[in-house]
Design a protein around this motif. Structure first.
Motif, PDB file in Angstrom:
ATOM      1  N   ASP A  88       0.723   5.942  -0.730  1.00 45.49           N
ATOM      2  CA  ASP A  88       0.035   7.136  -1.219  1.00 45.49           C
ATOM      3  C   ASP A  88       0.985   8.012  -2.037  1.00 45.49           C
ATOM      4  O   ASP A  88       0.748   9.199  -2.218  1.00 45.49           O
ATOM      5  CB  ASP A  88      -0.563   7.939  -0.061  1.00 45.49           C
ATOM      6  N   SER A  92      -3.697   3.581  -0.449  1.00 47.24           N
ATOM      7  CA  SER A  92      -4.459   2.436  -0.934  1.00 47.24           C
ATOM      8  C   SER A  92      -3.494   1.452  -1.588  1.00 47.24           C
ATOM      9  O   SER A  92      -2.279   1.587  -1.479  1.00 47.24           O
ATOM     10  CB  SER A  92      -5.528   2.901  -1.930  1.00 47.24           C
ATOM     11  N   ASN A  93      -4.042   0.457  -2.261  1.00 50.06           N
ATOM     12  CA  ASN A  93      -3.208  -0.556  -2.914  1.00 50.06           C
ATOM     13  C   ASN A  93      -2.235   0.088  -3.896  1.00 50.06           C
ATOM     14  O   ASN A  93      -2.609   0.946  -4.685  1.00 50.06           O
ATOM     15  CB  ASN A  93      -4.092  -1.558  -3.671  1.00 50.06           C
ATOM     16  N   LEU A 101       0.846  -1.187   0.000  1.00 49.75           N
ATOM     17  CA  LEU A 101       0.000   0.000   0.000  1.00 49.75           C
ATOM     18  C   LEU A 101       0.883   1.240   0.000  1.00 49.75           C
ATOM     19  O   LEU A 101       1.997   1.226   0.552  1.00 49.75           O
ATOM     20  CB  LEU A 101      -0.923   0.030   1.220  1.00 49.75           C
TER      21      LEU A 101
END
Length: 492
Positions: free
Chosen positions: A405, A434-435, A403
């Motif tokens: 950002d 997120s992923n 993960l």
């Protein structure tokens, strides 16, 4: 719904956008030395690494001019499917023109590092690896001091904000267009000349401890573990974002046509016949409009990764070994690129959002802040059969989850839609955690080879002769990989 537009730039290239030639090269001069000394159960290692790094960029966006013809002047105003860009070109009526200066940025910085490591064999069952590394990452300095920095100093909102535009004190003799300085004052941006030629401050406490162990609690079983902090330094992201791309060292002049009415439809004022002679005579600095900024967090933080692992390995029989382990890392202060002058309020798409910017008389910014984070966690299993009876193979399986950002460097420069960020003035960067684009959850690999049992020294046809030449010495190998897919975004 009119006929096609027409574009011309000074390099005689036709297309949907202007041509951006880039001249870039990097030189690295390095001094590297390592020493090793064994003292009893200790293997001591030490070393230094000094690098002088030079980066030269030349990105003249439209230094030979750019002309845009949209068919407006050969159209019947208000009626669709009238007007033709080529016809406007033949009539020498451009709707928009652009010109930039040509400037070169020559950046230089030092990287300095030193380390000390001790591989300590505590006992027959336990070995420790202890180390400490120090690194200093000097910020870029432009060799001719041709760089400037912009950053925000206070709260911002729609139409209001405070900021600073800094230049090295050595640049006080470089003239600034009165329109530019007036616009800075209007938007509450302080103009400062500072003694720090780097314009930013780099942290000094970049200590990276490393510790590892190999421990054999019982026969045929070994435990491996490790932890370390690894600094990433400043990523090379090319000519932009770069503080050398700020005004007054690099800038674009935009020549827009005034509003058009049936009885009064003036062009941009720039013709193919006269070119940009008027602007050049008056000084192209005086024609900048809605300039943008490039900025870097003035108190930068060095990106670093904390890596850790724990693995249990066990031999099975005389020729096989299996292992299972946990591998993970956490990265902090990753460089992310945002627009700190983006609209600070939601806008009707049909409205001009310029007034909602914190600094409404300036365009967007390419701002580097070290606020990105990422994590990686994985379970890794392996089974290996060492060479026996002509056969060896290795099978691995990894379950992982990544993960972050922080987008890949250079991505937002090519296409802001692909950067993965929404309006950072309204939605913080951390909300994009997120992923990762490279988040591969499952991966299985198998590699093997088998020496066929024919020929001299093998089980069959093991005598010299023609038969050995024909069937002896052959082997076969296999590679197989299967993995789950990476995440992707669907755009309208």
């Amino acid at each position: 719904g009119g006929l096609p537009n027409f574009y011309v730039n000074g390099l005689s290239t036709f297309g949907a956008s202007s041509y951006y030639p880039v001249d870039e090269h990097q030189d690295v001069f390095e001094v590297l030395d390592n020493v090793t000394k064994v003292i009893g159960n200790h293997t001591l290692k030490a070393g230094v690494n000094f690098q002088s790094i030079r980066n030269d960029y030349s990105v003249p966006a439209v230094s030979r001019g750019f002309f845009y013809y949209n068919g407006l002047y050969t159209s019947n105003l208000g009626n669709s499917f009238t007007g033709y860009g080529v016809a406007d070109f033949l009539a020498d009526q451009s709707n928009f023109a652009q010109l930039s200066n040509q400037s070169r940025t020559a950046d230089a910085r030092w990287y300095r590092a030193a380390y000390l490591q001790d591989d300590w064999r505590v006992s027959k069952r336990l070995t420790l690896n202890l180390g400490l590394r120090y690194e200093y990452f000097q910020p870029n300095k432009e060799l001719a001091n041709r760089q400037a920095n912009f950053y925000v100093t206070g709260p911002t909102g729609p139409g209001f904000g405070t900021g600073v535009f800094q230049l090295p004190v050595q640049d006080q003799n470089i003239p600034l267009a009165p329109l530019f300085t007036q616009t800075l004052a209007t938007d509450h941006i302080a103009l400062q000349y500072v003694n720090n030629i780097y314009l930013i401050k780099a942290p000094l406490a970049n200590w990276g401890p490393r510790i590892g162990l190999a421990f054999q609690p019982i026969k045929n079983t070994v435990i491996h573990a490790g932890f370390g902090i690894f600094y990433g330094g400043f990523e090379s992201v090319g000519a932009n974002p770069n503080m050398g791309s700020n005004y007054p060292f690099q800038f674009n002049d935009n020549f827009n046509a005034p509003n058009c009415s049936p009885n009064n439809c003036p062009s941009s004022g720039v013709s193919l016949e006269q070119g940009f002679s008027e602007a050049l005579a008056q000084g192209i600095q005086n024609f900048i409009s809605v300039p943008g900024f490039t900025g870097i967090d003035p108190s930068i933080k060095i990106p670093y990764t904390m890596s850790y692992n724990l693995t249990i390995e066990r031999s099975i029989g005389a020729n096989s070994v299996a292992s299972v382990g946990y591998v993970g890392n956490v990265a902090r202060h990753l460089g992310v690129y945002i627009d700190i002058n983006s609209a600070a309020a939601l806008q009707n798409p049909s409205n001009n959002s310029q007034s909602a910017r914190p600094f409404p008389d300036f365009g967007g910014t390419t701002y580097t802040t070290y606020a990105g984070v990422s994590t990686y966690n994985s379970l890794q299993a392996k089974f290996e059969r060492r060479f026996s009876h002509g056969l060896d193979f290795l099978a691995t399986y990894t379950w992982a989850h990544a993960l972050d950002d922080a987008q890949t460097p250079l991505t937002p420069l090519a296409n802001n839609t692909d950067s993965g960020y929404r309006n950072s003035a309204l939605i913080p960067v951390i909300d994009d955690y997120s992923n990762s684009p490279w988040d591969t959850r499952h991966r299985f690999t198998f590699n093997g080879s088998y020496v066929l049992p024919f020929g001299q020294g093998r089980s069959y046809v093991n005598h010299k002769g023609i038969s050995d030449l024909v069937v002896g010495g052959w082997s076969t190998s296999l590679t197989f990989t299967a993995q789950s897919g990476d995440p992707f975004s669907v755009y309208p």
